[in-house]
Design an enzyme around this catalytic site. Structure first.
Site, mmCIF file in Angstrom:
data_model
loop_
_atom_site.group_PDB
_atom_site.id
_atom_site.type_symbol
_atom_site.label_atom_id
_atom_site.label_comp_id
_atom_site.label_asym_id
_atom_site.label_seq_id
_atom_site.Cartn_x
_atom_site.Cartn_y
_atom_site.Cartn_z
ATOM 1 N N ASP A 78 -0.463 -5.369 2.961
ATOM 2 C CA ASP A 78 0.259 -4.119 2.792
ATOM 3 C C ASP A 78 1.062 -3.787 4.052
ATOM 4 O O ASP A 78 0.597 -3.987 5.171
ATOM 5 C CB ASP A 78 -0.755 -3.003 2.509
ATOM 6 C CG ASP A 78 -0.123 -1.674 2.211
ATOM 7 O OD1 ASP A 78 0.561 -1.565 1.173
ATOM 8 O OD2 ASP A 78 -0.309 -0.738 3.011
ATOM 9 N N GLU A 126 4.098 -7.622 2.280
ATOM 10 C CA GLU A 126 4.996 -6.576 1.782
ATOM 11 C C GLU A 126 5.861 -6.084 2.937
ATOM 12 O O GLU A 126 5.350 -5.537 3.925
ATOM 13 C CB GLU A 126 4.208 -5.410 1.208
ATOM 14 C CG GLU A 126 5.104 -4.249 0.751
ATOM 15 C CD GLU A 126 4.381 -2.924 0.644
ATOM 16 O OE1 GLU A 126 4.754 -2.114 -0.224
ATOM 17 O OE2 GLU A 126 3.446 -2.682 1.454
ATOM 18 N N HIS A 154 3.243 -1.122 -8.254
ATOM 19 C CA HIS A 154 2.567 0.176 -8.259
ATOM 20 C C HIS A 154 3.279 1.248 -7.438
ATOM 21 O O HIS A 154 2.822 2.390 -7.390
ATOM 22 C CB HIS A 154 1.146 0.000 -7.713
ATOM 23 C CG HIS A 154 1.120 -0.387 -6.262
ATOM 24 N ND1 HIS A 154 1.606 -1.599 -5.813
ATOM 25 C CD2 HIS A 154 0.707 0.280 -5.164
ATOM 26 C CE1 HIS A 154 1.471 -1.667 -4.505
ATOM 27 N NE2 HIS A 154 0.944 -0.544 -4.089
ATOM 28 N N ASP A 155 4.381 0.898 -6.780
ATOM 29 C CA ASP A 155 5.068 1.832 -5.890
ATOM 30 C C ASP A 155 6.393 2.356 -6.427
ATOM 31 O O ASP A 155 6.993 3.241 -5.812
ATOM 32 C CB ASP A 155 5.341 1.161 -4.532
ATOM 33 C CG ASP A 155 4.125 1.164 -3.619
ATOM 34 O OD1 ASP A 155 3.305 2.094 -3.737
ATOM 35 O OD2 ASP A 155 3.994 0.241 -2.794
ATOM 36 N N ASP A 165 -5.670 -7.008 -1.714
ATOM 37 C CA ASP A 165 -4.947 -6.209 -0.737
ATOM 38 C C ASP A 165 -5.723 -6.146 0.571
ATOM 39 O O ASP A 165 -6.949 -5.950 0.565
ATOM 40 C CB ASP A 165 -4.756 -4.786 -1.267
ATOM 41 C CG ASP A 165 -3.309 -4.468 -1.595
ATOM 42 O OD1 ASP A 165 -2.467 -4.608 -0.692
ATOM 43 O OD2 ASP A 165 -3.021 -4.091 -2.747
#
Length: 541
Positions: free
Chosen positions: A199, A265, A327-328, A97
């Site tokens: 991200d 993302e 993870h979101d 990330d």
């Protein structure tokens, strides 16, 4: 191979919850190193590490205070080097990330920037004067609630934070900021990383004029928004045209490192697929992008078909990366449960669908175990979003609970201490050890279908065209120079039958609840069929 990522499978590791090695209840790099054989044994191509750099952990690492060192919570730089070395020895690429749209308010850059209006980094963040009545400069909200502006009395100005107030946004209109971000990426590339997951990649730039966003157009019959953020069209606070030129700079850097790749993302509820296409087209920007289009509750043939067709309509040379969980968002086994009778059958169907779409694939840790969302009580939450919007929005902790490795009592070998989030009985019962011993388990299926996909390259790089079918049937062909595969999915808990003309081969053994008899294709609940087409011709009715 230069294009290892095209059609590749990426496995997301959420380090906090993967494997703890020192008993503090939080996963770490030595723990990941211990479990690398599990990842390699699945047959994936790459690991994506969620944030491991230094952070106050107010947003679980997505608030970075030092970009070029490992947080002691996760280990050391030597642990990082060992992980990269071992992963490469197992044939795995590793990406990490990069959270560069914002920093922590504890980052030295921000600590300097907030001191005055004329210091060396005064313009490294987004500062704005108040309106005459003292209110913020516009109506932009923060994703985690409240206004996206925080007052700083020292400068007598507001600073922008799209997320928490402790996550000030960098000012990418400043060329020095861009250079600093690229230097960070170069540091990790020279350290041996194989690329980045970027991200919030469409949040880098804001409208220079700071114009207010218009209201979100929504049907009157829809329920009110839990989060006011969803009541705006974010026309000016993100997804600005200047972003493209910076992404070209990112690609130019990555191209200096053979095999390095990027996954962006895209968070946008109005034009996500269009931005995915724009950010990956031309071969001079990002390699891949993903959005939240397949990370929500929609589970219809029309939804999957239209989003994929939309992407390739906007870009003939761009490349998507599809995922169903991360993870979101709540895990897809739970999100899509109303469309199934059996969670295991739904899990196998979801894997088969994801792995047969045109694009690259991202799997989230625990997906291979068929883990459902963990049901937590308020007192167990750590996620600031969930704490703020409970109970209508329970936040992201439910998909972040630790991996259950060993058979027996919780926390199933994740830690010898108290886990930072609990392992509950539904997750404990799906532990990896138990599934390793079961040839019919979800884990065994993931290994089998990933191997089967590798033996059919048309599923990685072939073209895709959809057949006209009624709901709940989704059907498409994957076509390459030497092979054509028909893929048919029954996205419902009821059996369905179709007439199939032009296909004589039996469904591939990896198919589920599927039979073909004299042109009648029968698909049971969450059934799907893969059928090889020698001449590529088929008709469904």
């Amino acid at each position: 191979m230069a294009d290892w990522w095209r059609g590749g499978v990426i496995y997301q590791v959420y380090p906090r919850s993967f494997q703890d090695s020192n008993g503090d209840g939080v996963g770490d790099l030595p723990g990941i190193l211990r479990r690398l054989d599990h990842i390699a044994g699945l047959g994936v191509d790459c690991i994506w590490l969620s944030p491991i750099t230094q952070s106050p952990q107010e947003d679980m690492g997505y608030d970075v205070s030092n970009y070029i060192d490992v947080d002691p919570l996760f280990g050391t730089m030597e642990d990082f080097d060992s992980l990269i070395e071992r992963a490469h020895a197992l044939g795995l690429k590793v990406i990490m990330d990069q959270v560069v749209s914002h920093t922590s308010d504890q980052h030295p850059w921000f600590r300097e920037s907030r001191l005055s209006r004329d210091n060396a980094r005064a313009d490294w963040y987004v500062w704005a004067d108040p309106l005459p009545d003292g209110s913020p400069p516009n109506n932009w909200p923060a994703v985690f609630g409240g206004r996206a502006w925080e007052w700083n009395p020292t400068r007598g100005q507001y600073y922008l934070h799209n997320f928490l107030a402790s996550q000030p946004d960098l000012n990418f209109h400043n060329a020095e900021v861009q250079d600093a971000v690229l230097d960070i990426m170069r540091f990790w590339l020279e350290r041996g990383i194989d690329g980045f997951r970027l991200d919030t990649v469409n949040y880098y730039f804001h409208d220079k004029k700071l114009r207010s966003n218009p209201p979100n157009k929504r049907d009157e019959h829809l329920p009110y928004a839990v989060n006011p953020y969803d009541m705006q069209e974010h026309k000016y606070s993100k997804s600005q045209p200047e972003n493209v030129a910076f992404l070209q700079r990112v690609r130019a850097l990555l191209d200096q490192f053979p095999g390095a790749t990027s996954v962006g993302e895209v968070g946008d509820s109005h034009k996500a697929v269009e931005l995915m296409a724009e950010y990956t087209s031309g071969g001079d920007k990002l390699h891949m992008c993903y959005s939240f289009e397949f990370l929500g509750p929609q589970f219809t043939a029309k939804h999957f078909r239209t989003r994929i067709e939309q992407f390739f309509k906007h870009s003939t040379d761009g490349w998507p990366c599809w995922s169903f969980s991360n993870h979101d968002v709540p895990r897809h086994i739970t999100r899509w449960a109303p469309h199934s009778l059996d969670p295991a059958a739904l899990g196998r169907q979801a894997a088969a669908l994801l792995l047969s779409l045109k694009g690259s694939v991202c799997l989230y840790q625990g997906e291979e175990l068929g883990l459902p969302e963990t049901d937590l009580i308020f007192e167990e939450l750590t996620d600031p979003r969930g704490i703020r919007f409970w109970p209508e929005d329970k936040g992201r902790d439910g998909c972040r609970t630790p991996m259950p490795w060993d058979d027996g009592e919780t926390p199933n070998g994740f830690t010898t201490g108290t886990p930072w989030l609990p392992v509950k009985p539904p997750q404990s019962a799906l532990n990896a050890a138990l599934q390793n011993a079961d040839a019919n388990s979800t884990l065994a299926f993931y290994r089998a279908i990933l191997a089967w996909r590798r033996s059919h390259p048309v599923l990685s790089d072939g073209d895709i065209d959809f057949l006209k079918t009624p709901e709940p049937i989704l059907a498409f062909r994957r076509t390459g120079p030497d092979a054509t595969m028909l893929c048919v999915f029954n996205l419902s808990p009821e059996p369905h039958q179709l007439t199939l003309t032009g296909a004589n081969a039996a469904p591939e053994s990896i198919s589920q609840h599927a039979s073909l008899d004299n042109g009648a294709l029968t698909l049971g609940p969450n059934g799907y069929a893969f059928i090889a087409l020698p001449d590529g011709k088929v008709k469904l009715g």
